[in-house]
Design a protein around this motif. Structure first.
Motif: not given
Lengths: 132, 132, 132, 132, 132, 132
Positions: D1-5, D39, D43, D47-50
C-alpha cells in the motif's frame, strides 16, 4: 475510524541483558516521549472519541509509576529486558486496564483499540498497538 | 502488534518525465528523511522485534547505494520516474530482501511487515508498506 | 555570521543531589538529543565554515565517551550534578578542545564560537555557548 | 500500500458545549496543522499515487473554507461541537468528495482511502480515516 | 552563556484591525506553542540556571491567564492587536515580573535575560527577547 | 528584540568541488527547509515587525529562482560551491535586497537584521545572519 493522541514523557534508567545489546548492557537511561492513541469507530454525543483531558491525566498517571526510576529495580519488569518495545506494551496494557476500569468514562468503554509509541531519540522509536 | 522504526536520510538528484510534474521535470534533487519500520506480532526472548542496531545498519547499507547519486543514471530505476513513492517501495523491497537473506538475524524472519516513509520536505511525504 | 549545526544523541543514567530536584534525586536517565553549532565570520575557499563530516565525527567521538553510561560514576563529573546545563557545557568544552587540537582542520581554528544544545524531552532543553 | 501525505494548516475560533470540555467551553481558538494522506494499492504510469500538486491544492481549497473563521458561525457545523475529531472527519469527507468529483484526476478515483490528521498542539492531535 | 528552555501552549481566539491583516481581520484563533528561555552567565551551586520545575510552573501560570480566551476581550491588550509579536512580548514581560518578584527563587534574580518564542503554525513563529 | 520567522523549502541538484566533500563531489541533491527570520527592535502601529504575508511571499519569490534547478548551472553561483552556508547567505542577501527595495513595505526598512537557516536533513543545517 477516529484516533485521538496525547503526548507526555518519562525519564528512566535501565540496563539490558543479552549480547545483542552491546554497550547498552551497561546501566544507562532514556527519555521516552510517549504518544498514546485511542481509537474508536464512533464519536459520542459531545463529538469526541475520548475526553482528552482524562486521557492525558491517565497517561500521566501511568507514566508517573515509571518516571525517575531505575527500571531494573521495578518488580513489574522482573526477569524481562525493559526494551522500548516492552515498555510500550506495558504502558498500553496499563492504559487498557484504566479504560476497562472506567477511568476514561463510560463512553471510552466502546473504544476499539490503543496504540502507544515511544520515541527514544530523534532516530529510533517503538510502538505497540492492541484491541480493547 | 509491535513496530520498531529507525531513521536515516539520503540526498539525491533526479528529474521526472510527464507533464504532471511541471517544473519538477527539470533536473533537481531532494533530501529524503527515511523512516524504516519493522513490524512483528511477537517479541523474541531478548524482548525485541528486531535488533535495532542491525536494522539501522541495514537501512544505512540500502541507502548508501542511493546516496549522493543522480537517480536518472541508476539502472535500477531505468524507464521509471523516481518519485518519492517509487523510491519508498524500492527501499522497502531491498530491506525485505535483506530480512529474507537473514541479515537482520534469524528472529527477524518472523517479521510480519515493513513500512518505509520518505519525508521530502516539511510538508510532503510518501510511504510504502508491505508484508514479509 | 555563519553557523553549521550537526545533531547526534546520547543515552545516560544519573541522579541529582539537592532538594530542588525533587523526584529526580533518584537514579533515572535521559536521552539527550545534541545539536552542536560551529560559528564563524567567514567561509574557507571551499565555501564551508567547517568540514561537516569532521564536525559530525568529532561530536560522535565526544558523545561516545558519555554514551551508555551512568554519569554518577564518571570521574569527569565528580562532585557535580550532571544537569543538562552542566553536560551541555562539558560537551561544548570538549569540542572546543578538539578544535584547538586541530581535529576539525586548520580552517576550523578560525571559528568564532561553539554552541551546544541538549533536548532532554519534547518540552525541555538547555544549551551552552562559548567563544573559541 | 502506498500513501502520499501533504501538510497545510488552518486557524479558527470556536467554543464547545458540554461540561466535559471545562474551560474550553469559552470562546477560544486553535491552529490545526493538517496532514492529508491519500492511500492507494498501485501507482499510475507516471509512478505516483496522486498528483501531489493537485492534492496540496485541493487540501488548500478545503481548508480555505474554514480558515480565519469562527466555526461557531459555520452552518456546516450547526448543532455540533467542532472538536478536532469532528473537523478531521469534515475535512476528510470534503476531500473524498473532491476525489469523487474528479478534482484530483482520473487516476485518483482508484484511491483506496483518505486519512486526515489534525495536530492542535505539540501534545495533542486527532485523526479520521475512511475508505474511498 | 547558559540557556534553559521550557515548552507549553495556549489556545486563544482573536481578530486583528488593519488592512495589512487581510482575512485575519475576522475573528479566528491560534494555538501558540510557547518556548520560554531563561539565560544566565553562571550556574548556581546545584548546577542549574533556573529550577526547571519552577520555570515550567511559572510559564504555565502566565499562560493560564490567556488560555481558552478571546484576547479581543482581555483588558491587558485593549487598543492593541494581539499579534504573535505582541503576545510574545507580553508573556516575556510577565515572566520577567515573576523573576523579579522572586517566584523562580533567589538565584534566578541573577538571570541575564528571557526569550519567548511562539510557534503559531508549522511555518510561522515570532519571538521577543529582553534583558532582566 | 522581536523576530518573525517564516518557513518554506526548495529542492535543488548540485555537486561540490574539493576533496573535503568526499562522495558529495558527485551530482546529488537536497531539500532545503528554509527559515527566514526578520529582526527588529520595535513594532509598527499595527503591532508587527513585518507583514508576515509579504515576508512569506518574498521568501517564496527568492526561493522560486532556485527551486527545481541544478545549481551547478546557475550563473549566480559560478565558480563557487553551493554549500548550505553559501546558499543560506545568498538567500539572506537577496531578501535584504528586497527589504531595501521596499518590497516588504516602508516599515520593514527599519528592520535590524535577517537570519536564514537551511535544514538539509534531520541532522544537519547551516545558517547565515546579517544586519540590514
Amino acid at each position: 475510524m477516529f484516533t485521538v493522541t496525547v503526548r507526555d514523557h518519562v525519564m528512566i534508567a535501565h540496563s539490558f541483558r543479552g549480547e545483542v545489546f552491546g554497550p547498552a548492557q551497561a546501566l544507562h537511561g532514556a527519555t521516552y516521549v510517549v504518544d498514546a492513541s485511542f481509537r474508536g469507530e464512533e464519536l459520542d454525543p459531545d463529538g469526541i472519541v475520548v475526553d482528552i483531558g482524562r486521557a492525558a491525566a491517565e497517561l500521566r498517571g501511568v507514566l508517573a509509576a515509571l518516571n525517575y526510576r531505575n527500571l531494573d529495580d521495578d518488580p513489574a519488569f522482573a526477569g524481562r529486558n525493559t526494551t522500548t518495545e516492552v515498555v510500550a506494551k506495558e504502558i498500553a496494557d496499563r492504559l487498557a486496564d484504566r479504560v476497562h476500569a472506567g477511568a476514561l468514562g463510560e463512553a471510552a468503554r466502546r473504544l476499539a483499540g490503543i496504540a502507544v509509541s515511544l520515541k527514544e531519540s530523534h532516530i529510533a522509536s517503538a510502538s505497540y498497538e492492541r484491541a480493547l
